[in-house]
Design a protein around this motif. Structure first.
Motif, short mmCIF file in Angstrom:
data_model
loop_
_atom_site.label_atom_id
_atom_site.label_comp_id
_atom_site.label_asym_id
_atom_site.label_seq_id
_atom_site.Cartn_x
_atom_site.Cartn_y
_atom_site.Cartn_z
N PHE A 107 -2.66 -8.30 -1.75
CA PHE A 107 -2.16 -7.60 -0.56
C PHE A 107 -3.30 -6.75 -0.01
O PHE A 107 -3.84 -5.90 -0.72
CB PHE A 107 -0.97 -6.73 -0.94
CG PHE A 107 -0.36 -5.96 0.20
CD1 PHE A 107 0.29 -4.77 -0.04
CD2 PHE A 107 -0.45 -6.41 1.50
CE1 PHE A 107 0.85 -4.05 1.01
CE2 PHE A 107 0.10 -5.72 2.55
CZ PHE A 107 0.76 -4.52 2.30
N SER A 108 -3.68 -6.98 1.24
CA SER A 108 -4.81 -6.28 1.81
C SER A 108 -4.56 -6.01 3.29
O SER A 108 -3.62 -6.52 3.88
CB SER A 108 -6.11 -7.08 1.64
OG SER A 108 -6.02 -8.30 2.35
N MET A 109 -5.43 -5.17 3.86
CA MET A 109 -5.41 -4.90 5.30
C MET A 109 -6.82 -5.10 5.85
O MET A 109 -7.79 -4.66 5.23
CB MET A 109 -4.94 -3.48 5.58
CG MET A 109 -3.48 -3.22 5.30
SD MET A 109 -2.39 -3.97 6.52
CE MET A 109 -2.60 -2.84 7.90
N ALA A 110 -6.92 -5.75 6.99
CA ALA A 110 -8.18 -5.91 7.70
C ALA A 110 -8.10 -5.12 8.99
O ALA A 110 -7.24 -5.37 9.83
CB ALA A 110 -8.46 -7.39 7.99
N ALA A 111 -8.98 -4.14 9.13
CA ALA A 111 -8.96 -3.26 10.29
C ALA A 111 -9.94 -3.75 11.33
O ALA A 111 -11.13 -3.89 11.06
CB ALA A 111 -9.31 -1.83 9.88
#
Length: 624
Positions: free
Chosen positions: A407-411
């Motif tokens: 689970f990750s976020m790319a900004a």
């Protein structure tokens, strides 16, 4: 579940990516990240895990998402932080504006006001106190988000300036920036409060059902382990990899990760990224000790009761950590169901909660993050009946980390991140909720999705076509495209290039790019960050569809359907549109030809600028 926000070096804020990575994984589409800072300010190559939540949560490194050597990047970061800090100041200015208008009334007019609007009454003092308390609640939440990101909050700035700076000496943010901060509070309520469940059921529940129907996870498959590969697992892996563009404050992405999918959220707005980082990375608030906010405080129109904008909602209603890892993984081991009332009284506990959170805030900032946990090394010692509790806790923590979902976020901007060649064919689905209409050019969005998807991959969409970058209308006195653009040269270029297209046009573009629409439903009602007590809310009649990239297994097509509005019959809704008018139907059709169109004809090199004379007759079906 350590969610570190790091900035890969060498990216402008329109092109940057950051990783909200679980465990110690390197996630797809994320370059090698900057190592977190240790307490002495040096780069720490170890995994900096906080002591809170037994090491699973850490203090955010969101402050690393701007480039120190990039002036524009740093200015944008400072603008966002300043607007967070100045929310309460603007709220109280709005209150003062209301009071000035009351004071401007004549004495004869003021005598008709209710007691709560007359300054000399106890009722007025009580209302003023409630408004101020609500502003403080919201500012406290925003200050906690800033502190979590390692930034100075509103109180830090007051102390630093000695409380002596006059208002005209302070650089204030714009009204538009405060509006974005207000939108953050509303989004937190939508995604993470019990009150927002109605909206989530409208928008998130249908799309979750579609994802599970078309892209199921085998029942024997365990949640995906965090990958050590830079680009993550390939789409041939058993666990589908989903990208959630426009992830906002993270609830939809978290829901999908909780169901076992490998998920990467994508968000462009730094306002939203700060808030999602705070919620997902184990900020001070929890369902057991929620944070109270008044998300609709700045709403002054269509208000039924003066108490409505002042009311508070509790966030988060659920713990993201428990959603993904399960209640047993939490130290507190309390399974509080979202929306259920707490055991203690809620009305008079705000002061107590604020004191408790303030103490926790101080303790968190004083915590030393010297613990080093290497997820790639096996446990040196297995805990047994005679082992120390420290070894046992460490062993259990590593076991849980090994089972943590990817689970990750790319900004960053969607095209800049996923338009990269390294993303081609790496994804099984895009899950877009209220996202497609944010495109300056929808064609680019669709082509990037097609490039990133493996054969047979899906686009799941739910939302309207509001077209966020819809530009101003062209005027008859705009003699050319250049004069039109010159008149609006102060606008973002995106407003000058965006196109307002119908769903039928967008549908055709999907098919022309290489998708097939396998399911479609039009007119699905939904709200967006709406105040349920307001006299007016915008109800969207959304398009919900599933598009499949050609080249995978064949799927049966479902006929499109439309949800009727109250009073409409299904047959009336499904009727075909009326045929287009022909020149014979309207002798005045030539009047539609305006000077900008004539200028356009000249620029395109057409020999005949009289479109009415060159128009071909239309058939009965409305097609030339």
């Amino acid at each position: 579940m350590d969610h570190h926000v790091h900035l890969p070096p060498g990216h402008h804020h329109d092109h940057q990516e950051s990783s909200l990575a679980t465990s110690c994984s390197s996630n797809a589409g994320v370059n090698e990240a900057m190592p977190p800072k240790s307490d002495d300010g040096k780069n720490d190559t170890s995994n900096s895990n906080a002591n809170s939540r037994d090491g699973y949560h850490c203090l955010s490194h969101a402050y690393s998402t701007y480039l120190a050597h990039d002036t524009q990047e740093q200015m944008h970061w400072e603008d966002v932080c300043r607007s967070y800090r100045q929310y309460a100041t603007f709220a109280m200015a709005q209150w003062a504006n209301h009071q000035y208008r009351l004071h401007a009334l004549t004495e004869d007019q003021r005598r008709f006001l209710p007691p709560a609007l007359r300054r000399e009454t106890p009722e007025f003092q009580q209302r003023a106190k409630l408004f101020k308390d609500a502003a403080i609640r919201n500012q406290f939440c925003l200050d906690c988000i800033l502190r979590h990101a390692g930034q100075a909050n509103s109180q830090d700035v007051l102390v630093a300036t000695g409380n002596k700076k006059r208002a005209n000496q302070i650089e204030h943010c714009s009204d538009a920036q405060i509006s974005k901060v207000s939108s953050v509070l509303k989004s937190l309520a939508r995604d993470w409060s019990a009150e927002g469940k109605a909206e989530r059921d409208m928008a998130y529940a249908p799309i979750l059902e579609l994802v599970q129907r078309y892209l199921p996870i085998p029942s024997t498959q365990q949640p995906p382990k965090a990958s050590s590969s830079t680009n993550g697992p390939t789409p041939t892996a058993t666990v589908p990899r989903l990208c959630i563009p426009g992830a906002g404050v993270g609830r939809l992405a978290c829901e999908l990760a909780a169901k076992g999918y490998a998920v990467q959220g994508n968000e462009f707005s730094l306002y939203m990224l700060l808030a999602s980082d705070f919620i997902l990375n184990g900020g001070l608030a929890s369902p057991q000790h929620p944070m109270q906010i008044s998300p609709y405080l700045l709403e002054s129109r269509n208000v039924h009761s003066a108490a409505d904008p002042l009311r508070s909602v509790a966030i988060p209603g659920v713990d993201p950590f428990e959603m993904i890892m399960g209640p047993s993984a939490s130290n507190e081991n309390k399974n509080i169901e979202e929306g259920q009332p707490q055991d203690q009284e809620e009305e008079d506990e705000n002061d107590e909660i604020n004191e408790m959170l303030t103490e926790a805030l101080t303790e968190e900032m004083e915590t030393s993050f010297s613990a080093e946990i290497d997820c790639e090394k096996p446990d040196d010692a297995q805990a047994d009946g005679n082992g120390s509790s420290e070894d046992s806790d460490k062993s259990k923590r590593k076991q849980d980390e090994a089972a943590a979902p990817d689970f990750s976020m790319a900004a960053g901007e969607f095209i800049s991140i996923y338009g990269s060649p390294r993303e081609r064919g790496k994804w099984n689905a895009f899950v877009a909720c209220f996202f497609l209409d944010t495109a300056p050019c929808i064609i680019d969005y669709i082509r990037v999705m097609h490039s990133c998807l493996a054969p047979g991959g899906f686009v799941f969409h739910f939302g309207p076509l509001l077209w966020h970058y819809s530009g101003p209308a062209m005027r008859p006195d705009d003699k050319s495209w250049d004069s039109y653009q010159s008149r609006y040269s102060y606008l973002d270029p995106k407003y000058m290039s965006s196109m307002d297209l119908s769903w039928q046009d967008v549908r055709a573009i999907f098919e022309n790019v290489g998708f097939e629409i396998v399911q479609e439903q039009v007119g699905v009602r939904a709200l967006y960050t709406a105040d349920q007590r307001s006299m007016m809310n915008m109800t969207y009649r959304c398009i919900q569809f599933v598009a499949r990239k050609k080249g995978g297994p064949h799927l049966p097509l479902e006929m499109p359907s439309m949800v009727p509005l109250p009073g409409e019959t299904p047959s009336a809704v499904a009727d075909e549109p009326s045929p287009l008018p022909t020149p014979d139907d309207d002798d005045d059709m030539a009047l539609l030809i305006s000077s900008p169109m004539e200028s356009l004809d000249e620029q395109l090199g057409k020999e005949d600028s009289d479109l009415s004379n060159s128009a071909e007759p239309l058939t009965d079906g409305g097609v030339p």
